[in-house]
Design a protein around this motif. Sequence first.
Motif, mmCIF file in Angstrom:
data_model
loop_
_atom_site.group_PDB
_atom_site.id
_atom_site.type_symbol
_atom_site.label_atom_id
_atom_site.label_comp_id
_atom_site.label_asym_id
_atom_site.label_seq_id
_atom_site.Cartn_x
_atom_site.Cartn_y
_atom_site.Cartn_z
ATOM 1 N N TRP A 139 0.827 -1.207 0.000
ATOM 2 C CA TRP A 139 0.000 0.000 0.000
ATOM 3 C C TRP A 139 0.868 1.266 0.000
ATOM 4 O O TRP A 139 1.973 1.293 0.542
ATOM 5 C CB TRP A 139 -0.897 0.022 1.230
ATOM 6 C CG TRP A 139 -1.965 -1.019 1.255
ATOM 7 C CD1 TRP A 139 -1.938 -2.227 1.901
ATOM 8 C CD2 TRP A 139 -3.226 -0.963 0.588
ATOM 9 N NE1 TRP A 139 -3.092 -2.914 1.691
ATOM 10 C CE2 TRP A 139 -3.916 -2.164 0.892
ATOM 11 C CE3 TRP A 139 -3.854 -0.017 -0.222
ATOM 12 C CZ2 TRP A 139 -5.196 -2.444 0.401
ATOM 13 C CZ3 TRP A 139 -5.129 -0.289 -0.715
ATOM 14 C CH2 TRP A 139 -5.779 -1.483 -0.402
ATOM 15 N N ASP A 140 0.323 2.344 -0.573
ATOM 16 C CA ASP A 140 0.958 3.657 -0.470
ATOM 17 C C ASP A 140 1.016 4.082 0.999
ATOM 18 O O ASP A 140 0.117 3.773 1.796
ATOM 19 C CB ASP A 140 0.164 4.713 -1.241
ATOM 20 C CG ASP A 140 0.130 4.463 -2.737
ATOM 21 O OD1 ASP A 140 0.728 3.473 -3.184
ATOM 22 O OD2 ASP A 140 -0.514 5.266 -3.446
ATOM 23 N N ASP A 141 2.088 4.839 1.343
ATOM 24 C CA ASP A 141 2.195 5.466 2.670
ATOM 25 C C ASP A 141 1.912 4.476 3.800
ATOM 26 O O ASP A 141 1.183 4.788 4.752
ATOM 27 C CB ASP A 141 1.240 6.662 2.782
ATOM 28 C CG ASP A 141 1.461 7.697 1.699
ATOM 29 O OD1 ASP A 141 2.631 8.020 1.431
ATOM 30 O OD2 ASP A 141 0.472 8.166 1.110
ATOM 31 N N ALA A 167 11.681 4.793 -6.593
ATOM 32 C CA ALA A 167 10.448 5.574 -6.643
ATOM 33 C C ALA A 167 9.289 4.770 -6.055
ATOM 34 O O ALA A 167 8.409 5.327 -5.373
ATOM 35 C CB ALA A 167 10.137 5.994 -8.079
ATOM 36 N N ASP A 168 9.280 3.470 -6.299
ATOM 37 C CA ASP A 168 8.236 2.622 -5.726
ATOM 38 C C ASP A 168 8.423 2.491 -4.218
ATOM 39 O O ASP A 168 7.440 2.470 -3.461
ATOM 40 C CB ASP A 168 8.260 1.246 -6.395
ATOM 41 C CG ASP A 168 6.909 0.548 -6.345
ATOM 42 O OD1 ASP A 168 5.876 1.251 -6.252
ATOM 43 O OD2 ASP A 168 6.872 -0.695 -6.409
ATOM 44 N N ARG A 171 7.080 5.519 -2.643
ATOM 45 C CA ARG A 171 5.616 5.467 -2.616
ATOM 46 C C ARG A 171 5.114 4.737 -1.377
ATOM 47 O O ARG A 171 4.130 5.138 -0.747
ATOM 48 C CB ARG A 171 5.114 4.752 -3.876
ATOM 49 C CG ARG A 171 3.614 4.471 -3.905
ATOM 50 C CD ARG A 171 3.236 3.577 -5.069
ATOM 51 N NE ARG A 171 3.835 2.245 -4.985
ATOM 52 C CZ ARG A 171 3.379 1.261 -4.217
ATOM 53 N NH1 ARG A 171 2.315 1.463 -3.437
ATOM 54 N NH2 ARG A 171 3.965 0.072 -4.218
ATOM 55 N N VAL A 172 5.793 3.672 -1.002
ATOM 56 C CA VAL A 172 5.381 2.855 0.140
ATOM 57 C C VAL A 172 5.690 3.558 1.468
ATOM 58 O O VAL A 172 4.932 3.432 2.438
ATOM 59 C CB VAL A 172 6.074 1.479 0.077
ATOM 60 C CG1 VAL A 172 5.796 0.660 1.333
ATOM 61 C CG2 VAL A 172 5.616 0.720 -1.165
ATOM 62 N N ARG A 174 5.971 6.305 4.353
ATOM 63 C CA ARG A 174 5.289 7.517 4.807
ATOM 64 C C ARG A 174 6.252 8.701 4.689
ATOM 65 O O ARG A 174 7.456 8.530 4.550
ATOM 66 C CB ARG A 174 4.815 7.341 6.249
ATOM 67 C CG ARG A 174 3.749 6.246 6.360
ATOM 68 C CD ARG A 174 3.242 6.071 7.768
ATOM 69 N NE ARG A 174 2.156 5.094 7.764
ATOM 70 C CZ ARG A 174 2.109 4.008 8.523
ATOM 71 N NH1 ARG A 174 3.091 3.758 9.389
ATOM 72 N NH2 ARG A 174 1.089 3.170 8.445
ATOM 73 N N TYR A 175 5.703 9.902 4.780
ATOM 74 C CA TYR A 175 6.518 11.092 4.541
ATOM 75 C C TYR A 175 7.742 11.134 5.456
ATOM 76 O O TYR A 175 8.834 11.495 5.027
ATOM 77 C CB TYR A 175 5.680 12.358 4.734
ATOM 78 C CG TYR A 175 6.477 13.619 4.549
ATOM 79 C CD1 TYR A 175 6.896 14.016 3.280
ATOM 80 C CD2 TYR A 175 6.851 14.396 5.649
ATOM 81 C CE1 TYR A 175 7.656 15.163 3.105
ATOM 82 C CE2 TYR A 175 7.607 15.551 5.477
ATOM 83 C CZ TYR A 175 8.004 15.926 4.206
ATOM 84 O OH TYR A 175 8.757 17.067 4.038
#
Length: 284
Positions: A139-141, A167-168, A171-172, A174-175
């Motif tokens: 999942w993202d973030d 880059a992937d 994406r995974v 968190r900030y």
Amino acid sequence: MMAKRAAREPTPGLYPVTYGEVELLQDYDRPSGWLLSMGGVPQSYVDLDDPEYLDFEYVRLMADVIDLLDEGPLDAVHIGGGGFTIPRYLAATRPGSRQIAIEPDAGLVQLVRDQLRLKSVPLLKVRVADGRAGTAELWDDSADLFVLDAFTGAVMPVELATAEYLADVARVLRYRGTLLINLADGKGLAFARRLLATVCAAFRHVALLADPGVMRGRRFGNLIVAASRVELPLDDLVRRAAGGLTQARCLHGATLERFTAGAAVIHEGDSVVAPVPPPSLFDS
């Protein structure tokens, strides 16, 4: 009430796995310690009674970074399983951490389940998949920590060192999440410089840790990369690295910029050969 069944002791020896054969060796100086190796290359060291004991120097450097992250449990992803040393460490030092480990060798995963008490690690899910495919399904973030420690024998898969893959990974994460990479290189550090340039293109804050001899390219060894979109705890990291058993160097800022100067970012399709250690490196 039925008595709890005692955990079965591991059996040393050679074991076939999906992608070859691994050897399980007991540490006679530390009977609860077990070394997992493939083709004569040490892959993991696990202490079944004390998951906070870390025998390999580069794993201790990874733990230094993890220890300096914000307190409390973490959501973590691990690419590469081996003996699952870091997941065990994280479960012990940060109870309640939820972890996903992605390992392509189903036979190896089963061996570690059977012999090295993998089921005893709480809140750890293991998925059998290669790093690229496994990461794409996350999942993202969703992760506070992303640990990239994947090797085929002693060689890091180049497809996990590209800008597209990182880059992937971003994406995974968190900030405020942190990426940790274990890589290996030798004379000239050409691969390490290109990988660092690739990481620096994806993350604003980056640090490199290694034994001084490895950092200068004088001998083949492991280097640890820490990266994040937010500031890393550099002052504490420099002190811990220099004061630990490894007495490692930590490059960051302008020093790291000089290290990567002129190195090209790695993209999919580039002709890149991951460094192979000299045959004598793992001789006893």
